[in-house]
Design a protein around this motif. Structure first.
Motif, PDB file in Angstrom:
ATOM      1  N   TRP A  13     -96.971 -47.908 -49.865  1.00  0.00           N
ATOM      2  CA  TRP A  13     -97.782 -46.876 -49.225  1.00  0.00           C
ATOM      3  C   TRP A  13     -98.605 -47.463 -48.088  1.00  0.00           C
ATOM      4  O   TRP A  13     -99.012 -48.621 -48.149  1.00  0.00           O
ATOM      5  N   ASP A  14     -98.924 -46.639 -47.129  1.00  0.00           N
ATOM      6  CA  ASP A  14     -99.989 -46.894 -46.154  1.00  0.00           C
ATOM      7  C   ASP A  14     -99.821 -48.183 -45.354  1.00  0.00           C
ATOM      8  O   ASP A  14    -100.788 -48.897 -45.105  1.00  0.00           O
ATOM      9  N   VAL A  15     -98.619 -48.496 -44.937  1.00  0.00           N
ATOM     10  CA  VAL A  15     -98.397 -49.690 -44.110  1.00  0.00           C
ATOM     11  C   VAL A  15     -98.904 -49.393 -42.707  1.00  0.00           C
ATOM     12  O   VAL A  15     -98.466 -48.440 -42.056  1.00  0.00           O
ATOM     13  N   VAL A  16     -99.831 -50.214 -42.251  1.00  0.00           N
ATOM     14  CA  VAL A  16    -100.399 -50.004 -40.920  1.00  0.00           C
ATOM     15  C   VAL A  16    -100.784 -51.347 -40.305  1.00  0.00           C
ATOM     16  O   VAL A  16    -101.303 -52.226 -40.983  1.00  0.00           O
ATOM     17  N   ILE A  17    -100.486 -51.484 -39.017  1.00  0.00           N
ATOM     18  CA  ILE A  17    -100.882 -52.650 -38.216  1.00  0.00           C
ATOM     19  C   ILE A  17    -101.607 -52.115 -36.981  1.00  0.00           C
ATOM     20  O   ILE A  17    -101.156 -51.148 -36.358  1.00  0.00           O
ATOM     21  N   HIS A  18    -102.711 -52.744 -36.643  1.00  0.00           N
ATOM     22  CA  HIS A  18    -103.479 -52.366 -35.449  1.00  0.00           C
ATOM     23  C   HIS A  18    -102.535 -52.349 -34.236  1.00  0.00           C
ATOM     24  O   HIS A  18    -101.704 -53.247 -34.075  1.00  0.00           O
ATOM     25  N   PRO A  19    -102.637 -51.345 -33.373  1.00  0.00           N
ATOM     26  CA  PRO A  19    -101.735 -51.239 -32.223  1.00  0.00           C
ATOM     27  C   PRO A  19    -101.672 -52.495 -31.345  1.00  0.00           C
ATOM     28  O   PRO A  19    -100.614 -52.809 -30.790  1.00  0.00           O
ATOM     29  N   ASP A  20    -102.770 -53.223 -31.216  1.00  0.00           N
ATOM     30  CA  ASP A  20    -102.768 -54.428 -30.391  1.00  0.00           C
ATOM     31  C   ASP A  20    -101.901 -55.544 -30.977  1.00  0.00           C
ATOM     32  O   ASP A  20    -101.586 -56.504 -30.280  1.00  0.00           O
TER      33      ASP A  20
ATOM     34  N   ASN B 281    -112.202 -57.727 -51.508  1.00  0.00           N
ATOM     35  CA  ASN B 281    -112.677 -58.076 -50.166  1.00  0.00           C
ATOM     36  C   ASN B 281    -112.388 -57.015 -49.115  1.00  0.00           C
ATOM     37  O   ASN B 281    -112.518 -57.275 -47.934  1.00  0.00           O
ATOM     38  N   ILE B 282    -111.985 -55.842 -49.515  1.00  0.00           N
ATOM     39  CA  ILE B 282    -111.604 -54.820 -48.540  1.00  0.00           C
ATOM     40  C   ILE B 282    -112.855 -54.130 -47.998  1.00  0.00           C
ATOM     41  O   ILE B 282    -113.672 -53.622 -48.750  1.00  0.00           O
ATOM     42  N   ASP B 283    -112.965 -54.149 -46.690  1.00  0.00           N
ATOM     43  CA  ASP B 283    -114.055 -53.469 -45.994  1.00  0.00           C
ATOM     44  C   ASP B 283    -113.598 -52.041 -45.710  1.00  0.00           C
ATOM     45  O   ASP B 283    -112.758 -51.808 -44.837  1.00  0.00           O
ATOM     46  N   LEU B 284    -114.123 -51.086 -46.472  1.00  0.00           N
ATOM     47  CA  LEU B 284    -113.690 -49.693 -46.336  1.00  0.00           C
ATOM     48  C   LEU B 284    -114.003 -49.113 -44.965  1.00  0.00           C
ATOM     49  O   LEU B 284    -113.263 -48.253 -44.480  1.00  0.00           O
ATOM     50  N   ASN B 285    -115.080 -49.578 -44.324  1.00  0.00           N
ATOM     51  CA  ASN B 285    -115.376 -49.120 -42.962  1.00  0.00           C
ATOM     52  C   ASN B 285    -114.268 -49.533 -42.008  1.00  0.00           C
ATOM     53  O   ASN B 285    -113.805 -48.729 -41.191  1.00  0.00           O
ATOM     54  N   GLN B 286    -113.843 -50.791 -42.099  1.00  0.00           N
ATOM     55  CA  GLN B 286    -112.773 -51.262 -41.219  1.00  0.00           C
ATOM     56  C   GLN B 286    -111.444 -50.590 -41.547  1.00  0.00           C
ATOM     57  O   GLN B 286    -110.667 -50.262 -40.648  1.00  0.00           O
ATOM     58  N   LEU B 287    -111.183 -50.386 -42.843  1.00  0.00           N
ATOM     59  CA  LEU B 287    -109.930 -49.733 -43.220  1.00  0.00           C
ATOM     60  C   LEU B 287    -109.887 -48.306 -42.690  1.00  0.00           C
ATOM     61  O   LEU B 287    -108.883 -47.874 -42.114  1.00  0.00           O
ATOM     62  N   GLN B 288    -110.963 -47.589 -42.844  1.00  0.00           N
ATOM     63  CA  GLN B 288    -111.027 -46.216 -42.350  1.00  0.00           C
ATOM     64  C   GLN B 288    -110.843 -46.185 -40.823  1.00  0.00           C
ATOM     65  O   GLN B 288    -110.106 -45.346 -40.292  1.00  0.00           O
ATOM     66  N   ALA B 289    -111.467 -47.116 -40.121  1.00  0.00           N
ATOM     67  CA  ALA B 289    -111.325 -47.192 -38.662  1.00  0.00           C
ATOM     68  C   ALA B 289    -109.879 -47.528 -38.274  1.00  0.00           C
ATOM     69  O   ALA B 289    -109.345 -46.967 -37.306  1.00  0.00           O
ATOM     70  N   LEU B 290    -109.244 -48.429 -39.021  1.00  0.00           N
ATOM     71  CA  LEU B 290    -107.847 -48.787 -38.747  1.00  0.00           C
ATOM     72  C   LEU B 290    -106.938 -47.580 -38.942  1.00  0.00           C
ATOM     73  O   LEU B 290    -106.068 -47.302 -38.107  1.00  0.00           O
ATOM     74  N   PHE B 291    -107.141 -46.825 -40.011  1.00  0.00           N
ATOM     75  CA  PHE B 291    -106.351 -45.609 -40.227  1.00  0.00           C
ATOM     76  C   PHE B 291    -106.590 -44.589 -39.118  1.00  0.00           C
ATOM     77  O   PHE B 291    -105.649 -43.964 -38.635  1.00  0.00           O
ATOM     78  N   GLN B 292    -107.819 -44.414 -38.697  1.00  0.00           N
ATOM     79  CA  GLN B 292    -108.122 -43.446 -37.642  1.00  0.00           C
ATOM     80  C   GLN B 292    -107.459 -43.841 -36.326  1.00  0.00           C
ATOM     81  O   GLN B 292    -107.029 -42.988 -35.556  1.00  0.00           O
ATOM     82  N   LEU B 293    -107.344 -45.134 -36.085  1.00  0.00           N
ATOM     83  CA  LEU B 293    -106.750 -45.624 -34.847  1.00  0.00           C
ATOM     84  C   LEU B 293    -105.224 -45.619 -34.875  1.00  0.00           C
ATOM     85  O   LEU B 293    -104.589 -45.270 -33.886  1.00  0.00           O
ATOM     86  N   ALA B 294    -104.638 -45.996 -36.005  1.00  0.00           N
ATOM     87  CA  ALA B 294    -103.213 -46.313 -35.996  1.00  0.00           C
ATOM     88  C   ALA B 294    -102.371 -45.550 -37.011  1.00  0.00           C
ATOM     89  O   ALA B 294    -101.173 -45.824 -37.118  1.00  0.00           O
TER      90      ALA B 294
END
Length: 162
Positions: free
Chosen positions: A80-87, A19-32
């Motif tokens: 690896w790759d622990v990330v939470i949206h800044p908001d 169920n992983i949306d690669l577009n959203q994941l890539q955007a999340l990485f670019q942001l945070a």
């Protein structure tokens, strides 16, 4: 900043890789995630397919968190790759994300779990990780150098077959 409900009843954690949306994941990485800003979707797909568990965090249809791990299931694992949206940072979701990874069947019996972090040592210490100066070696795999230094294994193989 988006208002986040303190009870997080609408926040979902998902450990399905399908169920992983690669577009959203890539955007999340670019942001945070400064360390993952330039990752391609093709490479992300490979990393995800070779990781278990992979956990995503969702606020309805928006991916707001991600983490993955690799493990032999008993002795060693890496997160690896622990990330939470800044908001959503500072709301406890990062801690719950790491704890969700650690409680997965591939991780919960592992003797030693490693992770690398540049600036978040205090965050991980609050979860129970300890600073470890003895595991600081790294190999930056250079494909071209490896080809030129490829060992001759024919003598090893021929001696094993006799």
């Amino acid at each position: 900043m988006k208002a986040v409900s303190p009870d997080h009843h609408h926040i979902l954690f998902n450990d399905s890789r399908t169920n992983i949306d690669l577009n959203q994941l890539q955007a999340l990485f670019q942001l945070a995630a400064f360390w993952a800003k330039d990752r391609s979707q093709e490479d992300l797909k490979i990393a995800i397919s070779n990781s278990e568990p992979v956990v995503t965090v969702w606020d309805y249809e928006q991916m707001i968190g991600f983490a993955r791990a690799t493990s032999d299931g008993i002795y060693r694992a890496n997160i690896w790759d622990v990330v939470i949206h800044p908001d959503y940072q500072g709301s406890g979701l990062g801690r719950k994300l790491v704890q969700t990874v650690l409680s997965h069947p591939k991780m919960c019996r592992v003797e030693r779990v490693y992770l690398m972090t540049t600036y978040q040592q205090k965050f991980y210490e609050h979860i129970g990780f300890e600073y470890n100066s003895s595991t600081t070696m790294v190999l930056n795999n250079q494909l071209l150098e490896m080809k030129s230094q490829k060992p001759d294994l024919t003598s090893v193989y021929s001696s094993q077959q006799t």
